[in-house]
Design an enzyme around this catalytic site. Structure first.
Site, PDB file in Angstrom:
ATOM      1  N   GLY A  62     -14.101 -65.036 -21.091  1.00  0.00           N
ATOM      2  CA  GLY A  62     -13.931 -63.616 -21.373  1.00  0.00           C
ATOM      3  C   GLY A  62     -12.472 -63.224 -21.286  1.00  0.00           C
ATOM      4  O   GLY A  62     -11.798 -63.518 -20.307  1.00  0.00           O
TER       5      GLY A  62
ATOM      6  N   GLU B 254     -17.829 -56.158 -16.219  1.00  0.00           N
ATOM      7  CA  GLU B 254     -19.140 -55.547 -16.478  1.00  0.00           C
ATOM      8  C   GLU B 254     -20.297 -56.530 -16.321  1.00  0.00           C
ATOM      9  O   GLU B 254     -21.415 -56.133 -16.005  1.00  0.00           O
ATOM     10  CB  GLU B 254     -19.153 -54.906 -17.872  1.00  0.00           C
ATOM     11  CG  GLU B 254     -20.330 -53.957 -18.036  1.00  0.00           C
ATOM     12  CD  GLU B 254     -20.296 -53.138 -19.313  1.00  0.00           C
ATOM     13  OE1 GLU B 254     -19.202 -52.920 -19.865  1.00  0.00           O
ATOM     14  OE2 GLU B 254     -21.382 -52.716 -19.745  1.00  0.00           O
TER      15      GLU B 254
ATOM     16  N   ALA C 176     -11.203 -57.795 -17.250  1.00  0.00           N
ATOM     17  CA  ALA C 176     -11.511 -58.607 -16.066  1.00  0.00           C
ATOM     18  C   ALA C 176     -10.966 -60.028 -16.221  1.00  0.00           C
ATOM     19  O   ALA C 176     -10.307 -60.557 -15.323  1.00  0.00           O
ATOM     20  CB  ALA C 176     -13.021 -58.644 -15.831  1.00  0.00           C
ATOM     21  N   GLY C 177     -11.242 -60.653 -17.358  1.00  0.00           N
ATOM     22  CA  GLY C 177     -10.810 -62.031 -17.573  1.00  0.00           C
ATOM     23  C   GLY C 177      -9.290 -62.154 -17.580  1.00  0.00           C
ATOM     24  O   GLY C 177      -8.721 -63.076 -16.975  1.00  0.00           O
TER      25      GLY C 177
ATOM     26  N   ASP D 110     -24.047 -62.083 -22.933  1.00  0.00           N
ATOM     27  CA  ASP D 110     -24.333 -63.524 -22.882  1.00  0.00           C
ATOM     28  C   ASP D 110     -24.319 -64.080 -21.452  1.00  0.00           C
ATOM     29  O   ASP D 110     -25.119 -64.950 -21.111  1.00  0.00           O
ATOM     30  CB  ASP D 110     -23.319 -64.311 -23.726  1.00  0.00           C
ATOM     31  CG  ASP D 110     -23.334 -63.889 -25.189  1.00  0.00           C
ATOM     32  OD1 ASP D 110     -24.347 -63.315 -25.634  1.00  0.00           O
ATOM     33  OD2 ASP D 110     -22.336 -64.138 -25.882  1.00  0.00           O
TER      34      ASP D 110
ATOM     35  N   GLY E  17     -11.448 -59.897 -21.729  1.00  0.00           N
ATOM     36  CA  GLY E  17     -11.306 -58.447 -21.565  1.00  0.00           C
ATOM     37  C   GLY E  17     -10.444 -58.163 -20.344  1.00  0.00           C
ATOM     38  O   GLY E  17      -9.738 -59.053 -19.841  1.00  0.00           O
TER      39      GLY E  17
ATOM     40  N   HIS F  21     -24.044 -42.740 -22.446  1.00  0.00           N
ATOM     41  CA  HIS F  21     -22.884 -41.836 -22.437  1.00  0.00           C
ATOM     42  C   HIS F  21     -23.268 -40.569 -23.194  1.00  0.00           C
ATOM     43  O   HIS F  21     -23.883 -40.645 -24.251  1.00  0.00           O
ATOM     44  CB  HIS F  21     -21.694 -42.532 -23.108  1.00  0.00           C
ATOM     45  CG  HIS F  21     -20.392 -41.852 -22.848  1.00  0.00           C
ATOM     46  ND1 HIS F  21     -20.079 -40.622 -23.383  1.00  0.00           N
ATOM     47  CD2 HIS F  21     -19.327 -42.218 -22.093  1.00  0.00           C
ATOM     48  CE1 HIS F  21     -18.861 -40.267 -22.973  1.00  0.00           C
ATOM     49  NE2 HIS F  21     -18.394 -41.223 -22.180  1.00  0.00           N
TER      50      HIS F  21
ATOM     51  N   ARG G  58     -22.576 -38.654 -15.424  1.00  0.00           N
ATOM     52  CA  ARG G  58     -23.112 -38.867 -16.783  1.00  0.00           C
ATOM     53  C   ARG G  58     -24.632 -38.826 -16.864  1.00  0.00           C
ATOM     54  O   ARG G  58     -25.194 -38.323 -17.834  1.00  0.00           O
ATOM     55  CB  ARG G  58     -22.639 -40.226 -17.290  1.00  0.00           C
ATOM     56  CG  ARG G  58     -21.194 -40.187 -17.650  1.00  0.00           C
ATOM     57  CD  ARG G  58     -20.699 -41.517 -18.141  1.00  0.00           C
ATOM     58  NE  ARG G  58     -19.278 -41.356 -18.402  1.00  0.00           N
ATOM     59  CZ  ARG G  58     -18.438 -42.364 -18.590  1.00  0.00           C
ATOM     60  NH1 ARG G  58     -18.867 -43.599 -18.560  1.00  0.00           N
ATOM     61  NH2 ARG G  58     -17.168 -42.129 -18.833  1.00  0.00           N
TER      62      ARG G  58
ATOM     63  N   LEU H 271     -12.964 -49.741 -15.584  1.00  0.00           N
ATOM     64  CA  LEU H 271     -11.697 -50.459 -15.779  1.00  0.00           C
ATOM     65  C   LEU H 271     -11.135 -50.845 -14.416  1.00  0.00           C
ATOM     66  O   LEU H 271     -10.593 -51.932 -14.229  1.00  0.00           O
ATOM     67  CB  LEU H 271     -10.694 -49.583 -16.537  1.00  0.00           C
ATOM     68  CG  LEU H 271     -10.941 -49.423 -18.039  1.00  0.00           C
ATOM     69  CD1 LEU H 271      -9.971 -48.397 -18.632  1.00  0.00           C
ATOM     70  CD2 LEU H 271     -10.786 -50.756 -18.774  1.00  0.00           C
TER      71      LEU H 271
HETATM   72  C1  FAD Z   1     -15.924 -47.252 -26.105  1.00  0.00           C
HETATM   73  C2  FAD Z   1     -15.796 -47.498 -24.629  1.00  0.00           C
HETATM   74  C3  FAD Z   1     -14.932 -46.731 -23.872  1.00  0.00           C
HETATM   75  C4  FAD Z   1     -14.801 -46.955 -22.506  1.00  0.00           C
HETATM   76  N1  FAD Z   1     -13.916 -46.191 -21.799  1.00  0.00           N
HETATM   77  C5  FAD Z   1     -13.734 -46.468 -20.479  1.00  0.00           C
HETATM   78  C6  FAD Z   1     -12.755 -45.754 -19.726  1.00  0.00           C
HETATM   79  O1  FAD Z   1     -12.034 -44.901 -20.232  1.00  0.00           O
HETATM   80  N2  FAD Z   1     -12.624 -46.073 -18.415  1.00  0.00           N
HETATM   81  C7  FAD Z   1     -13.370 -47.022 -17.808  1.00  0.00           C
HETATM   82  O2  FAD Z   1     -13.194 -47.262 -16.611  1.00  0.00           O
HETATM   83  N3  FAD Z   1     -14.293 -47.721 -18.508  1.00  0.00           N
HETATM   84  C8  FAD Z   1     -14.481 -47.469 -19.823  1.00  0.00           C
HETATM   85  N4  FAD Z   1     -15.411 -48.188 -20.523  1.00  0.00           N
HETATM   86  C9  FAD Z   1     -16.089 -49.320 -19.872  1.00  0.00           C
HETATM   87  C10 FAD Z   1     -15.109 -50.483 -19.764  1.00  0.00           C
HETATM   88  O3  FAD Z   1     -14.214 -50.458 -20.829  1.00  0.00           O
HETATM   89  C11 FAD Z   1     -15.809 -51.836 -19.753  1.00  0.00           C
HETATM   90  O4  FAD Z   1     -16.873 -51.833 -18.858  1.00  0.00           O
HETATM   91  C12 FAD Z   1     -14.813 -52.931 -19.346  1.00  0.00           C
HETATM   92  O5  FAD Z   1     -13.684 -52.855 -20.176  1.00  0.00           O
HETATM   93  C13 FAD Z   1     -15.457 -54.291 -19.430  1.00  0.00           C
HETATM   94  O6  FAD Z   1     -14.462 -55.272 -19.285  1.00  0.00           O
HETATM   95  P1  FAD Z   1     -14.848 -56.798 -19.182  1.00  0.00           P
HETATM   96  O7  FAD Z   1     -13.571 -57.521 -19.041  1.00  0.00           O
HETATM   97  O8  FAD Z   1     -15.882 -56.968 -18.165  1.00  0.00           O
HETATM   98  O9  FAD Z   1     -15.550 -57.140 -20.579  1.00  0.00           O
HETATM   99  P2  FAD Z   1     -15.116 -57.030 -22.114  1.00  0.00           P
HETATM  100  O10 FAD Z   1     -13.852 -56.284 -22.303  1.00  0.00           O
HETATM  101  O11 FAD Z   1     -16.319 -56.557 -22.828  1.00  0.00           O
HETATM  102  O12 FAD Z   1     -14.816 -58.532 -22.508  1.00  0.00           O
HETATM  103  C14 FAD Z   1     -15.822 -59.513 -22.593  1.00  0.00           C
HETATM  104  C15 FAD Z   1     -15.190 -60.818 -23.016  1.00  0.00           C
HETATM  105  O13 FAD Z   1     -16.133 -61.860 -22.903  1.00  0.00           O
HETATM  106  C16 FAD Z   1     -16.112 -62.649 -24.060  1.00  0.00           C
HETATM  107  N5  FAD Z   1     -17.441 -63.251 -24.216  1.00  0.00           N
HETATM  108  C17 FAD Z   1     -18.652 -62.652 -24.114  1.00  0.00           C
HETATM  109  N6  FAD Z   1     -19.634 -63.540 -24.305  1.00  0.00           N
HETATM  110  C18 FAD Z   1     -19.037 -64.735 -24.535  1.00  0.00           C
HETATM  111  C19 FAD Z   1     -19.510 -66.032 -24.830  1.00  0.00           C
HETATM  112  N7  FAD Z   1     -20.823 -66.313 -24.935  1.00  0.00           N
HETATM  113  N8  FAD Z   1     -18.609 -67.023 -25.028  1.00  0.00           N
HETATM  114  C20 FAD Z   1     -17.278 -66.770 -24.959  1.00  0.00           C
HETATM  115  N9  FAD Z   1     -16.783 -65.548 -24.697  1.00  0.00           N
HETATM  116  C21 FAD Z   1     -17.647 -64.552 -24.485  1.00  0.00           C
HETATM  117  C22 FAD Z   1     -15.752 -61.689 -25.165  1.00  0.00           C
HETATM  118  O14 FAD Z   1     -15.243 -62.373 -26.283  1.00  0.00           O
HETATM  119  C23 FAD Z   1     -14.695 -60.840 -24.448  1.00  0.00           C
HETATM  120  O15 FAD Z   1     -13.449 -61.494 -24.487  1.00  0.00           O
HETATM  121  C24 FAD Z   1     -15.561 -47.972 -21.894  1.00  0.00           C
HETATM  122  C25 FAD Z   1     -16.431 -48.733 -22.645  1.00  0.00           C
HETATM  123  C26 FAD Z   1     -16.562 -48.497 -23.995  1.00  0.00           C
HETATM  124  C27 FAD Z   1     -17.548 -49.330 -24.750  1.00  0.00           C
END
Ligand code: FAD
Length: 564
Positions: A12, A376, A16-17, A214, A14, A235, A279, A393
């Protein structure tokens, strides 16, 4: 078969990663980040409104403290927040956002030059740092830049299928290279799952197409429970019919929600906090207005009115919102109300972790030596039954950082690790059989059926009857997936239909858990509202749910006390 070795692998890219990778790089020199989409397209990039920290530096929020942030988080989460995790989140928030600033995140500032903070639902003081309404974009690009500087190796467009394990130890991963169609083995001394959320199992969602959860399915396949999955956040303000988010910051900056009569209807449900209630409460208010016929023109949407805000304010603080409304609804929010409706947004539940981000669940004796999760996909339980905006975030960077540190310290070298080739070839065969299936049901058709069931039967309001119906339908879809699915595209390279089929398999797997957990919880709390059990019931349900699939494939339920 291609084998790639790393000391530490992060699945990942995003928030976190990427944050995990930066921290891990301080301890190990050989780490890789795998992402099924281009890293810079991870969903975190779409986050709009802000990131919380009790900085208290804008004049009207001087009295803020991490304790107030913690109290708001626990209250917003309907008391299902684990206090130890909540303390880590809120106590370190200021340090963690300042670090982001030092990595280059261009946070918006006050006229005095200090970091500005805006109000958000459920936060008792303005606490959200923001970069206009593109906060996630700014954060991801800065974290990515820092990774490039440190020489992190990125594997974009590799789809991770499963963990390779021995007992409770992870040896690596098996992945599918979307670009070539090859199966690839990644060996590693530790793995961090940072695969994001599952909102794509719903019809209308703010989340990107990659948010197919996933990591949750990977956990289930390995006997790991997933926690609190009944708590799915909707939301309040999705752009009507579009799956595009209109950030809560639009209400934070003073926007009103109105029904067909032009009333600010939230006064009926939350007279004190109105549009800035948590929310879950705003969404239920909206859904009630719609159900009782007060949607706009009697339809299933309402108005978000910003017209009383100045043009200058909208342009400066909500520029993306204005652009999105203009581009996708042909509406200029300076002059007209935006049509909005609730949509699936975030999952409070996930893979259970402790505050060091290690995957563990004491109750069923699951404690992994070198498997971590953050963001997440994880449930360290800082959001309880309902997440406050801007805390996600913060969670991603806080626990991403901790996962990076602890996993790197734990990761031994992957040299000499023996991977069972039979396990790997099982995945090759599975892909071949998906490609060779001569069924009659298309992937997109099955996926749309699942999304519809989840939306209609396991949405904002749930009932036992609907949930039972949803379960039966999901069983049917699982059977159709196994027996009747057809992948029409047989290409080796960039076969997006095959990728969608793999994701659908995952979605069908954990959807069953979402519905089972919702059916079992006979009370209403946070985002989980049962029309047949409308009251909160602390004497029976002040506990986390943990559901796993046993070796016979049955879902088993366990529960755990909240750390108060
Ligand atoms: C439109 C929107 C607006 C938001 N606004 C806010 C905000 O203003 N403030 C806030 O605090 N939160 C907000 N959130 C929530 C927050 O953005 C997310 O919960 C957070 O960014 C998740 O980060 P993450 O690193 O966990 O995952 P993600 O950013 O979703 O990244 C997941 C990663 O995992 C990879 N991945 C997934 N499955 C696989 C697989 N099988 N094999 C290889 N790679 C894989 C993907 O390619 C990606 O790189 C928002 C969410 C959305 C949808």
């Amino acid at each position: 078969m291609r084998t790639i070795d790393h000391r530490l692998l992060i699945v990942g890219g995003g928030a976190a990663g990427l944050r995990a990778a930066i921290e891990a790089d301080k301890h190990v020199d050989n780490l890789g980040v795998i992402s099924k989409v281009r890293t810079l397209r991870s969903h975190s990039v779409s986050a709009q409104g802000g990131i919380a920290a009790s900085l208290g530096n804008t004049g009207d929020n001087e009295s803020d403290s991490w304790k107030k942030h913690l109290e708001d988080t626990i209250k917003g989460g309907a008391d299902l927040v684990d206090r130890d995790a909540g303390e880590v989140l809120t106590q370190n928030a200021v340090e963690n956002v300042i670090e982001l600033e030092h990595m280059g995140v261009p946070f918006s500032r006050t006229s005095m030059g200090t970091l500005d903070q805006r109000p958000f639902g459920g936060h008792s003081l303005p606490r959200a740092l923001y970069a206009a309404d593109r906060t996630g974009h700014a954060i991801v690009y800065s974290l990515y830049g820092e990774n490039v500087k440190r020489g992190t190796t990125f594997y974009d467009e590799f789809f991770v299928l499963d963990l390779l394990t021995e007992g409770r130890s992870v040896l690596g991963l098996v992945a599918y290279d979307i670009k070539t169609g090859e199966i690839v083995i990644f060996r590693a001394g530790a793995v961090i799952l940072a695969t994001g959320g599952p909102s794509q199992v719903y019809d209308l969602t703010s989340s990107g197409t990659a948010s197919t959860g996933d990591g949750l399915a990977i956990a289930l396949r390995n006997g790991i429970p997933i926690e609190d999955m009944e708590f799915i956040q909707f939301h309040p303000t999705g752009l009507k019919d579009k799956g595009i988010l209109i950030t809560e910051a639009a209400r934070g900056e003073g926007g009103y929600l109105k029904n067909d009569r032009g009333e600010r209807f939230m006064k009926r449900y939350e007279p004190e906090n109105m549009e800035l209630a948590p929310r879950d409460k705003v969404v239920r208010g909206m859904q009630r207005e719609i159900n009782e016929g007060r949607g706009i023109n009697g339809e299933n949407y309402l108005h978000l009115d910003l017209t009383h805000l100045s043009r200058e304010k909208i342009k400066r603080k909500l520029p993306t919102i204005r652009e999105l409304a203009l581009d996708f609804a042909n509406i200029d929010p300076v002059e007209q109300s935006i049509p909005v409706q609730p949509m699936a947004h975030y999952c409070m539940g996930g893979v259970p972790t402790d505050i060091e981000a290690r995957v563990q669940s004491k109750e069923i004796g699951v404690a992994w030596e070198n498997l971590y999760a953050a963001g997440e996909v994880a449930c360290v339980s800082v959001h309880g039954a309902n997440r406050l905006g801007t805390n996600s975030l913060l969670e991603a960077v806080t626990f991403g950082k901790r996962a990076g540190r602890f996993a790197a310290q734990q990761a031994s070298s992957s040299d000499g690790v023996e991977v069972d080739e039979a396990v790997v070839s099982k995945y090759g065969s599975r892909i071949e059989s998906l490609l060779e299936n001569e069924g009659s049901v298309k992937v997109s058709e099955l996926r749309d059926r699942l999304k519809r069931i989840m939306t209609e039967k396991c949405g904002v309001f749930r009932s036992g009857e609907d949930l039972k119906e949803a379960l039966n339908q999901i069983y049917q879809l699982q059977e159709d997936y196994d027996g009747k699915l057809v992948v029409e595209d047989s290409s080796q390279k960039f076969n997006t239909e095959l990728k969608m089929a793999l994701e659908l398999g995952n979605m069908l797997d954990y959807s069953e858990v979402i519905v089972e957990a919702a059916l079992a919880r006979e009370e209403s709390r946070g985002a989980h509202f049962r029309t047949d059990y409308p009251e909160r019931n602390d004497s029976d349900w002040l506990q986390h749910s943990l559901l796993h699939r046993d070796s016979t494939g049955e879902i088993r339920h366990q529960y755990r006390e909240v750390d108060t």
